[in-house]
Design an enzyme around this catalytic site. Structure first.
Site, PDB file in Angstrom:
ATOM      1  N   HIS A 115      42.470  29.395  39.751  1.00  0.00           N
ATOM      2  CA  HIS A 115      43.782  28.974  40.231  1.00  0.00           C
ATOM      3  C   HIS A 115      44.090  29.529  41.614  1.00  0.00           C
ATOM      4  O   HIS A 115      44.920  28.995  42.344  1.00  0.00           O
ATOM      5  CB  HIS A 115      44.885  29.446  39.273  1.00  0.00           C
ATOM      6  CG  HIS A 115      44.664  29.051  37.856  1.00  0.00           C
ATOM      7  ND1 HIS A 115      44.562  27.735  37.454  1.00  0.00           N
ATOM      8  CD2 HIS A 115      44.507  29.793  36.734  1.00  0.00           C
ATOM      9  CE1 HIS A 115      44.368  27.687  36.143  1.00  0.00           C
ATOM     10  NE2 HIS A 115      44.316  28.918  35.681  1.00  0.00           N
TER      11      HIS A 115
ATOM     12  N   HIS B  73      48.662  31.312  47.690  1.00  0.00           N
ATOM     13  CA  HIS B  73      48.873  29.891  47.381  1.00  0.00           C
ATOM     14  C   HIS B  73      48.700  29.122  48.683  1.00  0.00           C
ATOM     15  O   HIS B  73      49.161  29.575  49.732  1.00  0.00           O
ATOM     16  CB  HIS B  73      50.279  29.661  46.828  1.00  0.00           C
ATOM     17  CG  HIS B  73      50.555  30.414  45.560  1.00  0.00           C
ATOM     18  ND1 HIS B  73      50.361  29.876  44.300  1.00  0.00           N
ATOM     19  CD2 HIS B  73      51.012  31.683  45.355  1.00  0.00           C
ATOM     20  CE1 HIS B  73      50.680  30.771  43.382  1.00  0.00           C
ATOM     21  NE2 HIS B  73      51.082  31.890  43.988  1.00  0.00           N
TER      22      HIS B  73
ATOM     23  N   HIS C  77      51.495  36.526  47.577  1.00  0.00           N
ATOM     24  CA  HIS C  77      52.322  37.204  46.572  1.00  0.00           C
ATOM     25  C   HIS C  77      51.686  38.546  46.227  1.00  0.00           C
ATOM     26  O   HIS C  77      50.534  38.578  45.783  1.00  0.00           O
ATOM     27  CB  HIS C  77      52.436  36.355  45.297  1.00  0.00           C
ATOM     28  CG  HIS C  77      53.251  35.115  45.494  1.00  0.00           C
ATOM     29  ND1 HIS C  77      53.142  34.013  44.677  1.00  0.00           N
ATOM     30  CD2 HIS C  77      54.194  34.814  46.418  1.00  0.00           C
ATOM     31  CE1 HIS C  77      53.995  33.089  45.091  1.00  0.00           C
ATOM     32  NE2 HIS C  77      54.640  33.546  46.144  1.00  0.00           N
TER      33      HIS C  77
ATOM     34  N   THR D 101      55.258  31.994  38.878  1.00  0.00           N
ATOM     35  CA  THR D 101      55.171  30.579  39.267  1.00  0.00           C
ATOM     36  C   THR D 101      54.009  29.869  38.594  1.00  0.00           C
ATOM     37  O   THR D 101      53.701  28.727  38.932  1.00  0.00           O
ATOM     38  CB  THR D 101      55.040  30.435  40.797  1.00  0.00           C
ATOM     39  OG1 THR D 101      53.784  30.997  41.216  1.00  0.00           O
ATOM     40  CG2 THR D 101      56.182  31.142  41.520  1.00  0.00           C
ATOM     41  N   THR D 102      53.352  30.562  37.675  1.00  0.00           N
ATOM     42  CA  THR D 102      52.308  29.927  36.869  1.00  0.00           C
ATOM     43  C   THR D 102      52.601  30.225  35.404  1.00  0.00           C
ATOM     44  O   THR D 102      53.316  31.185  35.091  1.00  0.00           O
ATOM     45  CB  THR D 102      50.920  30.505  37.213  1.00  0.00           C
ATOM     46  OG1 THR D 102      50.935  31.921  37.015  1.00  0.00           O
ATOM     47  CG2 THR D 102      50.542  30.208  38.659  1.00  0.00           C
TER      48      THR D 102
ATOM     49  N   HIS E 228      47.663  37.734  45.452  1.00  0.00           N
ATOM     50  CA  HIS E 228      46.949  36.454  45.453  1.00  0.00           C
ATOM     51  C   HIS E 228      47.647  35.514  46.431  1.00  0.00           C
ATOM     52  O   HIS E 228      48.716  35.843  46.960  1.00  0.00           O
ATOM     53  CB  HIS E 228      46.923  35.861  44.043  1.00  0.00           C
ATOM     54  CG  HIS E 228      48.297  35.587  43.511  1.00  0.00           C
ATOM     55  ND1 HIS E 228      48.998  36.494  42.755  1.00  0.00           N
ATOM     56  CD2 HIS E 228      49.119  34.532  43.673  1.00  0.00           C
ATOM     57  CE1 HIS E 228      50.174  35.995  42.447  1.00  0.00           C
ATOM     58  NE2 HIS E 228      50.284  34.803  43.004  1.00  0.00           N
TER      59      HIS E 228
ATOM     60  N   GLU F 131      54.708  28.158  48.257  1.00  0.00           N
ATOM     61  CA  GLU F 131      55.466  27.834  47.047  1.00  0.00           C
ATOM     62  C   GLU F 131      56.956  27.772  47.344  1.00  0.00           C
ATOM     63  O   GLU F 131      57.626  26.794  47.044  1.00  0.00           O
ATOM     64  CB  GLU F 131      55.193  28.882  45.966  1.00  0.00           C
ATOM     65  CG  GLU F 131      53.742  28.866  45.499  1.00  0.00           C
ATOM     66  CD  GLU F 131      53.613  29.158  44.024  1.00  0.00           C
ATOM     67  OE1 GLU F 131      53.854  30.310  43.632  1.00  0.00           O
ATOM     68  OE2 GLU F 131      53.251  28.239  43.270  1.00  0.00           O
TER      69      GLU F 131
HETATM   70 ZN   LIG Z   1      51.844  33.547  43.123  1.00  0.00          ZN
END
Ligand SMILES: [Zn+2]
Length: 381
Positions: free
Chosen positions: A109, A137, A160, A241-242, A135, A147
């Site tokens: 992911h 995005h 993040h 957010t996941t 991590h 995001e």
């Molecule tokens: Zn994140």
């Protein structure tokens, strides 16, 4: 003179309308930029595996994902509430020696860097938080992938840094409590130079192209991945957010962005593959409803732009930082001021011209000469 005034006002009105249409156009693009992937959902309900392609259905398998304090959100700067109590974020232990070895993993992911527990947020939050991992995005070569959005604008990418409250023993214990997690988020944009801190991650991506692959990377100054200015930020209560989307995150989203070179951004968005061996791209969730939540700002969004403040780095990290300020009190305002400036200048010139050619009455042409400052026009770029 009144005819000139009339023409000028008409012209102004026209330009305002055009500016408005232009903005509406961008908003439309942004609203749809994440929805190009098909919404088909091949895997049946109840599967424990999630993907960004079925993000509209996360709520069926993970009930919290359909709740009303979800992340990310769009931050409407005009609606944020200035809170003087929001002190600068302070970090400790973020500068790691190269002798440390950190695990960098493609989890299908995102790319995730595990962080030692020595890293902590020691200021800006009411409680102490310990780092767990960071991590990213991102989007694709053809579109941005942050995001959070600011005034509807999506940035190229977002980092993040995930922390958990030190009153809990572990991340997994903390993640279910309302005060369990603190995430520091920052936007990444393309700039003119290579960012040496991000290079410490990016140079290893070719070794972890497939899901589950990991590599050990030498320690470096993790704070360099965040903006230099940790004083200007937004704060709100939200979620992971996941999946499982637990609503246990106290979010900090920095106002200042971080710059990567074009090549670095390309490396980020093209290096990894997901569990289907497809390019790992557009790994961001669409913005969620606020449902009455308030977004606090550590600064007065309507009055200043951060360039008025010194860009020192709170002593947390040395060296050159690759970051820049991004959003100001509104791009629209900047455009409006630019247009107003042009119109007024035009009117003034017409006025001068007319009075010169008539060469008649005495006048006071200096009257409206010095009211302009060009300060806002540079923001329109
Ligand atoms: Zn994140």
């Amino acid at each position: 003179m009144s005819r000139v005034a009339l023409r000028v006002s008409l012209l102004l009105l026209l330009l305002l309308l055009l500016a408005d249409l232009g903005r509406a156009g961008t908003e439309f693009d942004q609203e749809h930029d994440g929805e190009d992937s098909p919404h088909s959902r091949e895997k049946g309900p109840g599967h424990s595996h999630w993907s960004y392609e079925d993000r509209d259905y996360w709520g069926q398998d993970y009930l919290d994902c359909a709740d009303n304090m979800q992340s990310p959100i769009n931050i409407d700067m005009a609606k944020t509430i200035f809170s003087p109590q929001l002190r600068p974020i302070q970090l400790s232990g973020y500068s790691l020696p190269a002798s440390d070895r950190l695990r960098l993993r493609n989890n299908g992911h995102t790319v995730l860097l595990e962080l030692p527990e020595s890293l902590a947020i020691t200021g800006g939050y009411a409680q102490q938080y310990r780092a767990a991992q960071l991590h990213l995005h991102w989007g694709s070569p053809s579109g941005p992938g942050s995001e959070h959005t600011i005034n509807g604008r999506r940035f190229a990418a977002e980092i993040h840094v995930v922390h958990y409250n030190t009153k809990y023993d572990s991340f997994s214990e903390a993640m279910v409590y309302p005060d369990g997690l603190a995430v520091l988020g920052a936007f990444l944009e393309v700039g003119p130079r290579e960012n040496p801190y991000y290079q410490e991650i990016l140079k290893h991506l070719s070794k972890i192209q497939r899901e589950g692959e990991e590599v050990l990377v030498p320690g470096f100054n993790i704070a360099g991945l965040l903006p230099a200015n940790l004083k200007l930020y937004f704060h709100y209560n939200g979620s992971l957010t996941t999946p499982p989307c637990f609503q246990t995150v106290k979010w900090t989203v920095f106002n200042q962005t971080v710059l990567l070179s074009h090549d670095q951004m390309l490396t980020l968005v093209t290096s990894l593959r997901n569990d289907d061996s497809k390019p790992l791209q557009n790994n961001y969730r669409l913005v969620q409803g606020l449902h009455g939540r308030r977004v606090l700002a550590s600064f007065q969004t309507t009055l200043l732009s951060e360039k008025h403040l010194p860009s020192d780095s709170d002593g947390s990290a040395g060296g050159e930082r690759h970051s820049s300020s991004s959003f100001h009190a509104g791009d629209v305002l900047a455009v409006l001021f630019g247009v107003l400036f042009a119109i007024t200048a035009l009117a003034f010139l017409l006025y001068i011209y007319k009075h010169r050619s008539q060469n008649a009455r005495l006048d006071s042409p200096t009257k409206s000469k010095v009211i302009y400052t060009a300060a806002t026009t540079e923001n329109t770029a």
